[in-house]
Design an enzyme around this catalytic site. Structure first.
Site, PDB file in Angstrom:
ATOM      1  N   LEU A   8       0.822  -1.207   0.000  1.00  0.00           N
ATOM      2  CA  LEU A   8       0.000   0.000   0.000  1.00  0.00           C
ATOM      3  C   LEU A   8       0.857   1.259   0.000  1.00  0.00           C
ATOM      4  O   LEU A   8       0.355   2.359  -0.212  1.00  0.00           O
ATOM      5  CB  LEU A   8      -0.922   0.020   1.232  1.00  0.00           C
ATOM      6  CG  LEU A   8      -2.028  -1.040   1.257  1.00  0.00           C
ATOM      7  CD1 LEU A   8      -2.743  -1.011   2.602  1.00  0.00           C
ATOM      8  CD2 LEU A   8      -3.026  -0.812   0.126  1.00  0.00           C
ATOM      9  N   GLY A   9       2.150   1.119   0.289  1.00  0.00           N
ATOM     10  CA  GLY A   9       3.028   2.286   0.303  1.00  0.00           C
ATOM     11  C   GLY A   9       4.175   2.089   1.270  1.00  0.00           C
ATOM     12  O   GLY A   9       4.274   1.079   1.973  1.00  0.00           O
ATOM     13  N   GLU A  54      -6.888  -2.128  11.051  1.00  0.00           N
ATOM     14  CA  GLU A  54      -7.999  -2.191  10.105  1.00  0.00           C
ATOM     15  C   GLU A  54      -7.596  -1.472   8.815  1.00  0.00           C
ATOM     16  O   GLU A  54      -6.868  -0.475   8.843  1.00  0.00           O
ATOM     17  CB  GLU A  54      -9.263  -1.573  10.693  1.00  0.00           C
ATOM     18  CG  GLU A  54      -9.201  -0.097  10.975  1.00  0.00           C
ATOM     19  CD  GLU A  54     -10.531   0.456  11.469  1.00  0.00           C
ATOM     20  OE1 GLU A  54     -11.554   0.216  10.798  1.00  0.00           O
ATOM     21  OE2 GLU A  54     -10.539   1.118  12.522  1.00  0.00           O
ATOM     22  N   ASP A  81       2.602  13.205  14.963  1.00  0.00           N
ATOM     23  CA  ASP A  81       2.815  13.206  13.512  1.00  0.00           C
ATOM     24  C   ASP A  81       1.491  13.340  12.775  1.00  0.00           C
ATOM     25  O   ASP A  81       1.237  12.644  11.798  1.00  0.00           O
ATOM     26  CB  ASP A  81       3.534  11.921  13.096  1.00  0.00           C
ATOM     27  CG  ASP A  81       4.092  12.006  11.669  1.00  0.00           C
ATOM     28  OD1 ASP A  81       4.351  13.127  11.199  1.00  0.00           O
ATOM     29  OD2 ASP A  81       4.247  10.957  11.029  1.00  0.00           O
ATOM     30  N   ALA A 125      -1.662  12.679   5.491  1.00  0.00           N
ATOM     31  CA  ALA A 125      -1.366  11.284   5.150  1.00  0.00           C
ATOM     32  C   ALA A 125      -1.721  10.324   6.279  1.00  0.00           C
ATOM     33  O   ALA A 125      -1.784   9.108   6.067  1.00  0.00           O
ATOM     34  CB  ALA A 125       0.118  11.135   4.795  1.00  0.00           C
TER      35      ALA A 125
END
Length: 688
Positions: A264-265, A335, A379, A383
């Site tokens: 996913l990244g 999740e 943070d 994103a």
């Protein structure tokens, strides 16, 4: 010795402890005052003084000394929201031999392994096994579940959990024995049978696997008839557990359980993978963490590990649920949020003001829940704000910023973080607090409102420390100055000048007018193009009406319908609404609560209302453990309390009126005013 010390000492020597305590209270030293009251066994005042000052661990210690059951019960409900104090209270509980209290307090504070040992001492084998399982010690957990079943052969939840662990290690024959016990429990029957099909298939006992599938199909005829087809549907592989444990997919299996689907990244702290959890038949996001070496790396990782365990015990509709923290990976299992991130949506352009309101308030609610558990996000950025399938908004990745301290270079991900980083984080001059996260939230809110960052970069460090952002009204004049004050306060350079709590910001934003003048102009143009002028002047609404906003998904027999809200990307329920029902819904709206079906809009011009369509299934169809059922009952109870405080009796509390979804139970709104009483509601609650 100070003047206060001298005066207090003189009063003590004279035996005037109460006067000395009151003097300390006047001088702003409640801890000292509480100890003085305790010195003369004035336990009620000692407890109350400490509790009023937020010194809950001290109040608990005094309540132990006084054996005040009422105070002990009250403080045990408060302390889990204060992890550091919970640890101190747990120590006091252990010294007094209150092992169960100590275990629950340590678990709430994230010291799960220590809590497990205490549960064993107390003889609570199920709770001990559950704790060991949550920290990845499956072998110890399995042995404790076995002991628990020997104690109580009817404990279906322990048997089901043991069966999953044994299947996890490939001990399919032993798993079947445990699952046969679990099958006798009606609430666990389907889960047990599902795994038994896979275990018998792995043992090549085809007839037994088919017989288990037949028992499942007796209650659900939509299930596949053939075992391989069923295994492919549940586990993503017609070979079931055997296919997951060997063959070409072995290299893609994490912890013998999670089958990797695709990436996913990746970021500064590791890779995020989409995986299939074969035991629970769900897609999950797995974050495989990258950590540095040396003492600095170990310290940062230890801090993160503790926060991850706290997060794993936190369930809130606006916080991504952490299912498992595996310290050996190390990796987190969370999740999967299929709707992507706020950063993705911002790449597509500015969001409607109604969506900005939804995102902002949802983010604040999640942040408030995290702060209550003693965790600072560190943070917060677009994103790390995620969307679900139906438009629900959740925050994630809290605590991961610890790991970013380990890198010596500014990676792209860290540069992205710098755009939202508070001055005290950049300089390291102060320990991050709630106001640190609120600075980052202020940057996000400014970006959502204006389309620009308040600190544009590229020299983020200098600009965060020195540059004062332009008012929102200067960048986007159409909004006026309504957002200027709250944005200015959130982006204050000095930590002390910012709001000190999420609640303060949430109240301030809720009080603002979120009507978008640009959208109202667009609405009038659309009406003019369609050849009809508005019958009434446009009125403020947090959900502006647009001709193509709602896509019908299902028509209900009642005449209403379920639709997808294309603007906010969520499912809603749209029903007829005359004046009488509008008044009733407005009264219900005073009891807004996270576990109560939400009222999104009452549109009297169109004689309709827009309600939340909660995720999940009716409680009548939900398979739950006793613990899960108790949790649902508690959540419904808080929703009822909110209704009762607004002067409303529900009158329709039953299993069919409760929707059970992932991490949240929702009580549906009553259809009409009730002639019943609060006592009737509470009695119905006990029977759920």
């Amino acid at each position: 010795m100070t003047d206060l010390d001298s005066r207090v000492d003189a009063l003590r020597k004279a035996g005037r402890f109460a006067e000395a305590a009151n003097l300390c209270l006047q001088e702003g030293e409640p801890e000292r005052a509480s100890e003085l009251f305790a010195a003369v066994w004035d336990w009620p005042r000692a407890i109350q003084t400490a509790e009023d000052a937020g010194l809950f661990a001290l109040a608990y210690r005094h309540a132990l000394a006084a054996e005040d059951r009422g105070a002990l019960g009250r403080l045990l409900a408060i302390l889990p929201d204060h992890p550091e104090q919970a640890i101190a209270a747990a120590t006091a509980a252990e010294l007094k031999g209150r092992v169960m209290d100590a275990a629950r307090l340590r678990e709430a504070a994230g010291e799960v392994a220590e809590a497990a040992e205490l549960f064993v001492q107390a003889g609570e084998l199920f709770d001990a096994a559950r704790c060991y399982e949550s920290v990845g010690d499956y072998r110890t957990a399995g042995m404790l579940y076995e002991r628990r079943i020997r104690e109580d052969p009817t404990d279906g939840e322990a048997a089901l959990r043991l069966g999953r662990i044994l299947a996890h290690f490939g001990r399919y024959d032993h798993a079947v024995r445990a699952l046969q016990v679990a099958e006798q429990d009606s609430e666990r029957r389907d889960d047990a049978l599902e795994l038994m099909v896979a275990c018998f298939d792995a043992l090549k006992m085809n007839e037994a696997a088919a017989a288990c599938l037949d028992r499942l199909r007796a209650r659900d005829r939509s299930l596949p008839v053939r075992v391989p087809d069923y295994l492919e549907q549940v586990f993503g592989d017609p070979r079931g557990l055997a296919g997951l444990s060997k063959g070409e997919e072995a290299s893609q299996l994490l912890a013998g359980r999670y089958r990797i689907l695709h990436s996913l990244g990746a970021g500064a702290t590791g890779r995020v993978l989409l995986a299939h959890d074969g035991f629970y038949d769900r897609e999950v996001a797995v974050k495989v963490l990258s950590i540095g070496s040396g003492a600095q790396g170990r310290d940062a990782y230890a801090r993160f590990a503790r926060e991850a365990r706290v997060a794993a015990g936190l369930e809130h509709p606006n916080v991504i649920h952490v299912f498992e923290f595996n310290p050996d990976g190390p990796f987190l299992v969370m999740e999967h949020m299929a709707g992507g991130t706020l950063a993705d949506r911002l790449d597509e352009g500015m969001l409607p003001l109604a969506t900005v309101e939804h995102v902002a308030l949802s983010t604040l609610r999640g942040l408030e829940a995290v702060h209550r558990r003693g965790v600072i996000h560190r943070d917060l950025k677009p994103a790390n704000i995620f969307f679900g399938d139906t438009g629900d908004v959740k925050i994630g990745d809290f605590g991961v910023a610890h790991l970013q301290d380990l890198g010596a270079t500014l990676t792209g991900a860290l540069l992205g973080t710098l755009a939202y980083m508070a001055p005290e984080q950049i300089t390291g001059s102060q320990r991050p607090r709630a106001a640190t996260d609120l600075y980052a939230f202020g940057c996000i809110l400014y970006l959502l409102l204006t389309g620009e960052l308040p600190i544009p970069g590229p020299d983020f460090v200098t600009q965060h420390l020195e540059r004062v952002p332009a008012p929102v009204s200067q960048v986007r004049p159409s909004l006026g100055d309504r957002f200027d004050a709250v944005a200015h306060k959130l982006l204050s350079k000095e930590l002390e000048k910012r709001p000190q709590s999420v609640e303060e910001v949430r109240i301030a934003l809720s009080a603002l007018d979120w009507t978008d003048p640009e959208e109202n102009v667009l609405d009038r143009l659309v009406e003019m193009e369609q050849g009809s002028a508005p019958s009434v002047p446009p009125r403020p609404s947090s959900i502006p009406a647009t001709p193509d906003r709602y896509s019908v998904v299902e028509i209900r027999d009642s005449g209403g319908f379920v639709a997808r809200d294309e603007l906010l990307g969520r499912m809603v329920r749209i029903e007829a609404c005359d004046e009488e029902r509008a008044r009733w819904l407005m009264q219900l709206g005073q009891a807004d609560h996270p576990h109560l079906q939400a009222i999104f809009d009452i549109d009297q011009a169109m004689d309709r209302c827009v309600l939340e369509e909660p995720q999940g299934v009716p409680m009548t169809r939900a398979t739950m453990s006793n613990e899960e059922r108790a949790k649902v009952r508690a959540e419904v109870g808080t929703a009822l309390a909110s209704l009762h405080s607004a002067g409303v009796v529900h009158g329709e509390v039953r299993m069919s009126s409760v929707r059970v979804g992932a991490g949240r139970a929702t009580l549906l709104l009553p259809s009409k005013p009730s002639a019943g009483t609060k006592a009737n509601d509470l009695e119905a609650l006990e029977h759920l």
